[in-house]
Design an enzyme around this catalytic site. Structure first.
Site, PDB file in Angstrom:
ATOM      1  CD  GLU A  97      -2.298  -1.176   2.912  1.00  0.00           C
ATOM      2  OE1 GLU A  97      -2.341  -0.110   3.561  1.00  0.00           O
ATOM      3  OE2 GLU A  97      -2.725  -2.255   3.343  1.00  0.00           O
ATOM      4  CE  LYS A 103       6.122   5.247   6.429  1.00  0.00           C
ATOM      5  NZ  LYS A 103       5.546   6.445   6.966  1.00  0.00           N
ATOM      6  CE1 TYR A 124      -2.565   3.464   8.582  1.00  0.00           C
ATOM      7  CE2 TYR A 124      -2.736   5.270   7.028  1.00  0.00           C
ATOM      8  CZ  TYR A 124      -2.270   4.755   8.230  1.00  0.00           C
ATOM      9  OH  TYR A 124      -1.521   5.530   9.051  1.00  0.00           O
ATOM     10  CB  CYS A 170      29.302  41.207   7.185  1.00  0.00           C
ATOM     11  SG  CYS A 170      27.514  40.966   7.087  1.00  0.00           S
ATOM     12  CB  CYS A 199      26.543  45.182   8.298  1.00  0.00           C
ATOM     13  SG  CYS A 199      27.687  44.100   9.155  1.00  0.00           S
ATOM     14  CB  CYS A 247      28.514  39.075  10.391  1.00  0.00           C
ATOM     15  SG  CYS A 247      28.163  40.792  10.822  1.00  0.00           S
ATOM     16  CB  CYS A 304      24.859  42.563  11.112  1.00  0.00           C
ATOM     17  SG  CYS A 304      24.565  41.977   9.453  1.00  0.00           S
TER      18      CYS A 304
HETATM   19  S1  IVH Z   1      -0.248   0.549   8.877  1.00  0.00           S
HETATM   20  C1  IVH Z   1       0.997  -1.097  13.346  1.00  0.00           C
HETATM   21  N1  IVH Z   1      -0.444   1.644   6.526  1.00  0.00           N
HETATM   22  O1  IVH Z   1       3.272   5.426   8.828  1.00  0.00           O
HETATM   23  C2  IVH Z   1       1.215   0.028  12.399  1.00  0.00           C
HETATM   24  N2  IVH Z   1       0.601   2.893   8.254  1.00  0.00           N
HETATM   25  O2  IVH Z   1       5.984   5.245   9.859  1.00  0.00           O
HETATM   26  C3  IVH Z   1       0.225  -0.056  11.296  1.00  0.00           C
HETATM   27  N3  IVH Z   1       1.299   5.140   7.567  1.00  0.00           N
HETATM   28  O3  IVH Z   1       2.412   4.813  12.153  1.00  0.00           O
HETATM   29  C4  IVH Z   1       0.353   1.069  10.385  1.00  0.00           C
HETATM   30  N4  IVH Z   1       0.600   5.014   5.509  1.00  0.00           N
HETATM   31  O4  IVH Z   1       0.984   6.505  10.740  1.00  0.00           O
HETATM   32  C5  IVH Z   1      -0.008   1.788   7.791  1.00  0.00           C
HETATM   33  N5  IVH Z   1      -0.757   2.481   4.406  1.00  0.00           N
HETATM   34  C6  IVH Z   1      -0.308   2.639   5.652  1.00  0.00           C
HETATM   35  C7  IVH Z   1       0.319   3.830   6.091  1.00  0.00           C
HETATM   36  C8  IVH Z   1       0.769   3.919   7.405  1.00  0.00           C
HETATM   37  C9  IVH Z   1       1.168   5.782   6.402  1.00  0.00           C
HETATM   38  C10 IVH Z   1       1.914   5.752   8.750  1.00  0.00           C
HETATM   39  C11 IVH Z   1       1.327   5.328  10.069  1.00  0.00           C
HETATM   40  C12 IVH Z   1       2.461   4.661  10.776  1.00  0.00           C
HETATM   41  C13 IVH Z   1       3.627   5.334  10.162  1.00  0.00           C
HETATM   42  C14 IVH Z   1       4.901   4.562  10.364  1.00  0.00           C
END
Ligand code: IVH
Length: 735
Positions: A114, A116, A227, A413, A416, A437, A442
């Site tokens: 997925e 991030k 998510y 500088c 100034c 500086c 200044c």
């Molecule tokens: S699942 C147990 N899915 O990234 C943790 N997190 O760096 C389950 N995040 O704390 C998290 N996109 O805030 C999950 N598709 C995604 C995400 C995601 C962003 C964030 C989330 C997490 C952080 C970690």
């Protein structure tokens, strides 16, 4: 590196990481890119692994960042909100898979891949299908209640009631973000008002959600995407794929696209596909999250304290672009340090056109062999101003000269014209040299200090960004930041931020806002004012510590405590020279050895008096460098001038000095179950009486408060001879 050196380096890295955590999670104003941050943290983790004797449960490598801020009600999560392990390379991704296969004892692994999302984590609670609460991640087990702010998100995007059948109680987790379009709209508005521009959508979203005034939040259209699940009763889904479908069926916003992958090879392929698509999504993304699909297997794999063993975040390298370095100009900051800036042939990168980038410092330009006229690679890591990564010397035009900062500014500088001097500064890679500086007055330094004075972390005088600061200094309306209080509403309203030909007036509305904020700042505590006045070496946490130990500026300017810190340092230094077996300075004869011994005994006694008296409980933040520079500053002409101005304005900020309690200077460790008191109650009582609570027993522990079924901590206390008390004894001590 030996163990002692590692200890020092680990301590340094921990405090650096902690500072960046604070900037990112609470201030929503990071100074370094995620990539640089992750590298810093990795360095720390590597050292802790090599020198396990210095590992500690409260290292930032062992806990989730803390986003809680003052002013919100704290709420416990029913199920902890964890973080994810990160990696930037394929090999580590594959070892994650190998570890997982061992844990769940099958190599038939189905993953989801997925996006991030680069936003701010949030947990929504729905009871009987109705949205009742929204909470930030906080420190994992409890966060800030931001329900009111989340309810500014339109109902069309975030249903208040789940569609169809819903569990009795469910925590649904996701991310709050700003779309690129909304971010640009906000920045355009700020530009028109002469306000400082926001750096990127993520920090702006985080800063917005942490506003206490919901009408301010409502002015920005926040978005949300969901998510994952926290607590859920009864369970309705058995896998991540089912969850994605269920979230959608409930009418909640979900990611545009996710992939199902069998095995790690396929997951790696999907990570590549996602990289090709992610820039078209409504939210910013900085990686891919690979999750084991099956919830049953997830449970089998389990968690560490910080993150699940069944998921990992693969982070993409920040975007880069190539362009030509037209020239190097020099900027002067609030401390007077001269920093080189790259002026570039404009190039499009990560959603905007870039024509300037930071070159950090002269050493770095030399090390990377960057010369004017070079083709360079620049990186925009999302968070900060873009940076020049490298040059391509093989494509260099003949005659390009090495950069010399001193020569470039003709030895003075550029703002100034005053003398500049070489000084030592801390950089990411250790101690380096910089030019500074020497003129406190200044214009660039004055404007820098004024902007900082008004910044959110200092006095939060909203409406005064860098442009306005520079203008007020240019017109000589402000020499020192407090001069801001002498400017009338009318002068501010008619301030021209543009040029004579193309005027851009600050306007009455902005001016009124500024005046209101400036008046509100009058009563902020000493710690804020101290930080805001840019005293050399006094950062935010030092200012906080000093503010807890001094009542007023007058007391601080003549601080008995700071003088004691200097006295202690001098005694320690003297003690070194009085060593009877010193190699550098050997004792001439036995009589001298005896004299030295006697002097050392005297010194030890003086040190003990200081340490147990005025310096008891003073943190290492307040060391000799801070003491010297604070006392020197307030004794200097500019320092005296500032104090006189505050006095004239009737501004007398107060410190938050804690009255000494019965437990001042005492550290407690709690273990087991107490007969009548909850653990939190006992902790509260200790803190209220001036004591501290620690998680582990050491020789420094004053008392272990033990209840039923106390475990290893009790044994440790017995073996170290630390006093052990029960609840009755504790209550007697508290009085
Ligand atoms: S699942 C147990 N899915 O990234 C943790 N997190 O760096 C389950 N995040 O704390 C998290 N996109 O805030 C999950 N598709 C995604 C995400 C995601 C962003 C964030 C989330 C997490 C952080 C970690």
């Amino acid at each position: 590196m030996d163990s002692a050196e590692a200890k020092t380096r680990i301590a340094e890295l921990r405090s650096q990481v902690a500072r960046h955590d604070e900037l990112y999670y609470r201030g929503a104003k990071p100074e370094i890119s995620d990539f640089e941050y992750d590298q810093l943290k990795q360095k720390l983790a590597d050292l802790e692994a090599r020198f396990p004797e210095h590992a500690s449960a409260d290292s930032p490598t062992q806990r989730v960042g803390d986003d809680r801020v003052q002013g919100f009600v704290e709420v416990a999560h029913r199920q902890k909100m964890l973080s994810l392990d990160n990696t930037y390379n394929e090999a580590e991704l594959r070892s994650f898979h190998a570890r997982l296969v061992k844990l769940i004892e099958t190599d038939d692994v189905r993953y989801t891949v997925e996006p991030k999302i680069d936003g701010l984590a949030v947990s929504l609670t729905y009871e009987e299908g109705k949205l009742v609460r929204a909470v930030t991640r906080g420190k994992g087990d409890r966060g800030d209640d931001i329900t009111r702010n989340v309810l500014t998100i339109s109902e069309a995007m975030l249903p208040r009631k789940l569609h169809g059948a819903a569990p009795r109680l469910v925590e649904i987790r996701g991310e709050i973000y700003l779309t690129q379009a909304e971010f640009e709209r906000i920045n355009a508005e700020r530009a028109a008002a002469g306000e400082e521009l926001y750096a990127n959508p993520r920090n702006t979203a985080a800063g917005t959600i942490k506003q206490l005034d919901v009408t301010e939040v409502a002015k920005r259209r926040l978005s949300i995407v969901l998510y994952s699940l926290g607590y859920c009763e009864p369970q309705m889904v058995g896998s991540q794929v089912e969850l994605q479908k269920q979230l959608r069926a409930w009418g909640l916003p979900v990611v545009e696209k996710y992939w199902i992958a069998r095995g790690i090879d396929e997951a790696w392929e999907k990570i590549g596909e996602l990289d090709g698509l992610r820039r078209s999504f409504a939210y910013g993304t900085d990686g891919a999250v690979v999750k084991l699909d099956d919830f049953e297997l997830q449970r089998a794999a389990g968690f560490t304290d910080k993150s699940p063993r069944w998921a990992i975040a693969y982070k993409y390298k920040p975007d880069t672009a190539r362009t030509r370095l037209k020239s190097i100009t020099i900027q002067v900051g609030k401390t007077g340090i001269l920093s080189p800036v790259a002026e570039l042939e404009p190039v499009f990168l990560s959603l905007s056109t870039i024509s300037r980038a930071t070159l950090h410092n002269e050493n770095e330009i030399r090390e990377k062999d960057i010369r004017v006229g070079d083709l360079v690679e620049i990186e925009r890591a999302g968070e900060v101003i873009p940076a020049v990564l490298r040059s391509f010397p093989e494509e260099r035009v003949a005659g390009a000269k090495e950069f010399d900062l001193y020569e470039a500014v003709g030895g003075k500088c550029p703002v100034c014209g005053s003398k500049i001097a070489k000084i030592e500064v801390d950089t990411e890679s250790g101690v380096g040299a910089a030019w500074k500086c020497q003129n406190y007055d200044c214009r660039a330094q004055r404007a820098g200090r004024l902007g900082f004075f008004c910044s959110r972390r200092a006095l939060a005088i909203d409406g005064l960004g860098d442009t306005v600061a520079a203008k007020l200094v240019e017109l000589d309306l402000v020499r020192d930041p407090p001069d801001l209080y002498d400017i009338s509403l009318e002068t501010l309203s008619t301030l021209n931020l543009g040029t004579a030909e193309e005027p851009r007036v600050f306007g009455e509305k902005n001016a009124t806002k500024l005046v209101t904020a400036r008046e509100a700042a009058r009563t902020l505590p000493l710690e804020k004012w101290l930080y805001a006045l840019s005293v050399p070496d006094v950062g935010e946490s030092t200012a906080r510590e000093l503010g807890k130990r001094h009542r007023t500026f007058a007391e601080l300017a003549d601080s008995a405590l700071l003088k004691a810190v200097l006295k202690k340092a001098a005694l320690e230094e003297e003690k070194e020279t009085q060593s009877p077996n010193s190699k550098k300075n050997p004792a001439k004869d036995d009589a001298e050895k005896e004299r030295r011994k006697a002097r050392r005994t005297e010194i030890d006694a003086e040190l003990a008096t200081l340490n147990e008296g005025i310096l008891a409980g003073v943190p290492s933040d307040i060391g000799p460098a801070v003491a010297r520079s604070t006392l020197d500053f307030f004794a200097s002409e500019p320092g005296q001038r500032l104090l006189a101005k505050l006095k004239k304005l009737g501004i007398d900020p107060q410190g938050t000095v804690l009255e000494a309690g019965v437990f001042t200077g005492k550290t407690f460790v709690l273990t087991g179950t107490l007969p009548t008191m909850k653990r939190e109650e006992a902790e509260q009582k200790i803190l209220a009486a001036g004591g501290k609570v620690s998680g582990s027993v050491s020789k420094k522990t004053s008392y272990v408060l033990a209840g039923a079924e106390a475990g290893s901590k009790l044994e440790k206390a017995q073996s170290l001879g630390v006093p052990i008390i029960d609840e009755a004894e504790f209550l007697r001590l508290v009085g």
